[in-house]
Design an enzyme around this catalytic site. Structure first.
Site, PDB file in Angstrom:
ATOM      1  N   LYS A 173      25.316 -51.040 -26.140  1.00  0.00           N
ATOM      2  CA  LYS A 173      25.904 -51.145 -25.413  1.00  0.00           C
ATOM      3  C   LYS A 173      26.224 -49.748 -24.766  1.00  0.00           C
ATOM      4  CE  LYS A 173      28.575 -50.151 -29.156  1.00  0.00           C
ATOM      5  NZ  LYS A 173      30.170 -50.218 -29.698  1.00  0.00           N
ATOM      6  N   TYR A 230      40.974 -20.722 -16.745  1.00  0.00           N
ATOM      7  CA  TYR A 230      41.848 -20.769 -15.519  1.00  0.00           C
ATOM      8  C   TYR A 230      43.436 -20.593 -16.923  1.00  0.00           C
ATOM      9  CZ  TYR A 230      40.587 -23.680 -12.199  1.00  0.00           C
ATOM     10  OH  TYR A 230      39.967 -24.669 -11.259  1.00  0.00           O
TER      11      TYR A 230
HETATM   12  C1  LIG Z   1      30.295 -55.170 -33.102  1.00  0.00           C
HETATM   13  C2  LIG Z   1      29.905 -54.009 -32.914  1.00  0.00           C
HETATM   14  N1  LIG Z   1      28.828 -53.877 -33.954  1.00  0.00           N
HETATM   15  C3  LIG Z   1      28.012 -52.702 -34.258  1.00  0.00           C
HETATM   16  C4  LIG Z   1      28.388 -51.830 -33.716  1.00  0.00           C
HETATM   17  C5  LIG Z   1      26.977 -50.644 -33.722  1.00  0.00           C
HETATM   18  O1  LIG Z   1      27.497 -49.722 -34.500  1.00  0.00           O
HETATM   19  P1  LIG Z   1      26.915 -48.203 -35.157  1.00  0.00           P
HETATM   20  O2  LIG Z   1      26.592 -47.257 -33.610  1.00  0.00           O
HETATM   21  O3  LIG Z   1      27.344 -47.778 -36.516  1.00  0.00           O
HETATM   22  O4  LIG Z   1      25.634 -49.250 -35.395  1.00  0.00           O
HETATM   23  C6  LIG Z   1      29.037 -52.101 -32.889  1.00  0.00           C
HETATM   24  C7  LIG Z   1      29.931 -50.246 -32.440  1.00  0.00           C
HETATM   25  O5  LIG Z   1      30.410 -49.751 -32.154  1.00  0.00           O
HETATM   26  C8  LIG Z   1      30.177 -52.614 -33.313  1.00  0.00           C
HETATM   27  O6  LIG Z   1      31.181 -52.309 -31.771  1.00  0.00           O
END
Ligand SMILES: Cc1ncc(COP(=O)(O)O)c(C=O)c1O
Length: 369
Positions: A44, A263
């Site tokens: 993601k 700034y």
């Molecule tokens: C539902 C879910 N699963 C897995 C992950 C992956 O987590 P990590 O980045 O700690 O591996 C996330 C990330 O926030 C998540 O929201």
């Protein structure tokens, strides 16, 4: 290539982000080796800022057998990047475009009856029933789970959905020993699904921290995001960082003692010194909150950022050393040569490394190796 499309000549030294896919592959292999079940690569937010398709393909080549994302648009982008393992999208509005999910062979999470009602109309769809295992965030509240199970069973019998998995997420996985409640909640949820006649074969709960520190929470699949790109939120091991962020010096000036910099003149030089200007700022992902603490690596050693980080520029104090326009500063990197790391920038800004790597601006040129 950078995200900006231009017809200008690309200068030899631009603010650049180098992504080391070899590091992503090595980190993936670590998780594949330690996981009791399979590994879902979580890509993601543009693969945590490292490139969604690049990270997805690299992780699959290194042994990940699932891909996980939040939105359906991300899931489609993963498919279009040429990945053919199962892809799960777990955060969607109630009017999610189910037909697109079906067309691209995407699994969807089902966190509520309202989601189920929409999803089953366009099915058959592969789904993962999503239980809130302690976050008070996404997933069905425990008191709504039984009704969701009954409705899911009815939809499955009608051929509208196929329940592939049950998923939860751990709220305090970075704290040793804090997962027992979440684990119990998920296993109870799976048991209730079975009592309702469902046969989910994939139970998943753990992300990077729990995968590293709590094998009892691994179940059938661990979902790894941060760990793939070298971030260890558990603080128990050393993974390989995959980013190197550099910027060229564009201007150098000698100033006297008592010179206010940037700034608000939050920094005033104590003595005569040389200031080097870098064309990167908070719009490029250098958090303004790190002003006063941040350092970069320039001319063979660490240098303090002087004054407030601006939108597009920072000033670096190099003392009496000779630095010339065109010299390269390393904003952060793996740390092997003395340069600051992502974790240090996070500490200076009072945040976590995840926010730094996902915050690199669109005009920074990306190079993949
Ligand atoms: C539902 C879910 N699963 C897995 C992950 C992956 O987590 P990590 O980045 O700690 O591996 C996330 C990330 O926030 C998540 O929201």
């Amino acid at each position: 290539m950078g995200a900006l499309v231009t017809s200008i000549r690309h200068a030899s030294a631009e603010p650049s982000l180098e992504v080391d896919l070899g590091a992503v592959a090595a980190n993936t292999r670590r998780f594949v080796a330690l996981a009791r079940g399979e590994v879902m690569a979580v890509v993601k937010a543009d693969g945590f800022g490292h490139g969604l398709g690049d990270v997805a393909r690299t992780a699959v080549a290194a042994g990940a057998t699932w891909i996980g994302v939040t939105s359906l648009a991300e899931a489609v982008a993963v498919r279009e990047s040429g990945v053919d393992v199962p892809v799960l999208s777990w955060l969607n509005p109630v009017d999610v475009d189910v037909r697109t999910a079906v067309r691209y062979g995407i699994d969807l999470s089902v966190p509520s009856l309202r989601h189920l009602a929409v999803i089953e109309q366009a099915g058959p769809v592969r789904v993962h029933l999503q239980l809130d295992t302690g976050m008070a965030r996404d997933g069905a509240a425990p008191q709504d789970w039984l009704a969701l199970m009954s409705a899911a069973r009815r939809a499955e019998l009608a051929g509208k959905i196929s329940v592939v998995g049950v998923m939860g997420h751990l709220p305090c996985a970075d704290t040793p020993g804090a997962n027992a409640g979440g684990r119990r909640a998920l296993l109870r949820g799976v048991e209730m699904a079975r009592q309702a006649g469902l046969r989910p074969s994939v139970r998943h709960l753990a992300a990077t921290s729990a995968a590293l520190t709590d094998p009892g929470s691994h179940l059938d699949v661990v979902r790894i995001g941060a760990g793939l790109v070298g971030i260890d939120p558990s603080g128990t091991t050393r993974l390989r960082s995959a980013l190197r962020f550099t910027a060229p010096v564009v201007q150098v000036r000698r100033v006297e003692a008592g010179c206010g910099v940037g700034y608000g003149h939050s920094h005033v030089t104590e003595r005569a010194t040389t200031l080097a200007l870098l064309p990167v700022g908070y719009a490029d992902g250098l958090p303004r909150a790190a002003s006063g603490h941040a350092e970069v690596f320039l001319g063979g050693r660490r240098r303090r950022v002087a004054g407030v980080i601006s939108m597009d520029q920072v000033v670096v104090d190099v003392g009496d050393d000779v630095v010339v326009p065109g010299d390269e500063a390393v904003v952060f990197g793996p740390g092997d040569d003395g340069e600051p790391t992502v974790a240090e920038w996070a500490r200076w800004a009072g945040t976590i490394p995840h926010e730094i790597v996902t915050g690199i601006g669109a005009r920074v040129w990306r190079h993949v190796r």
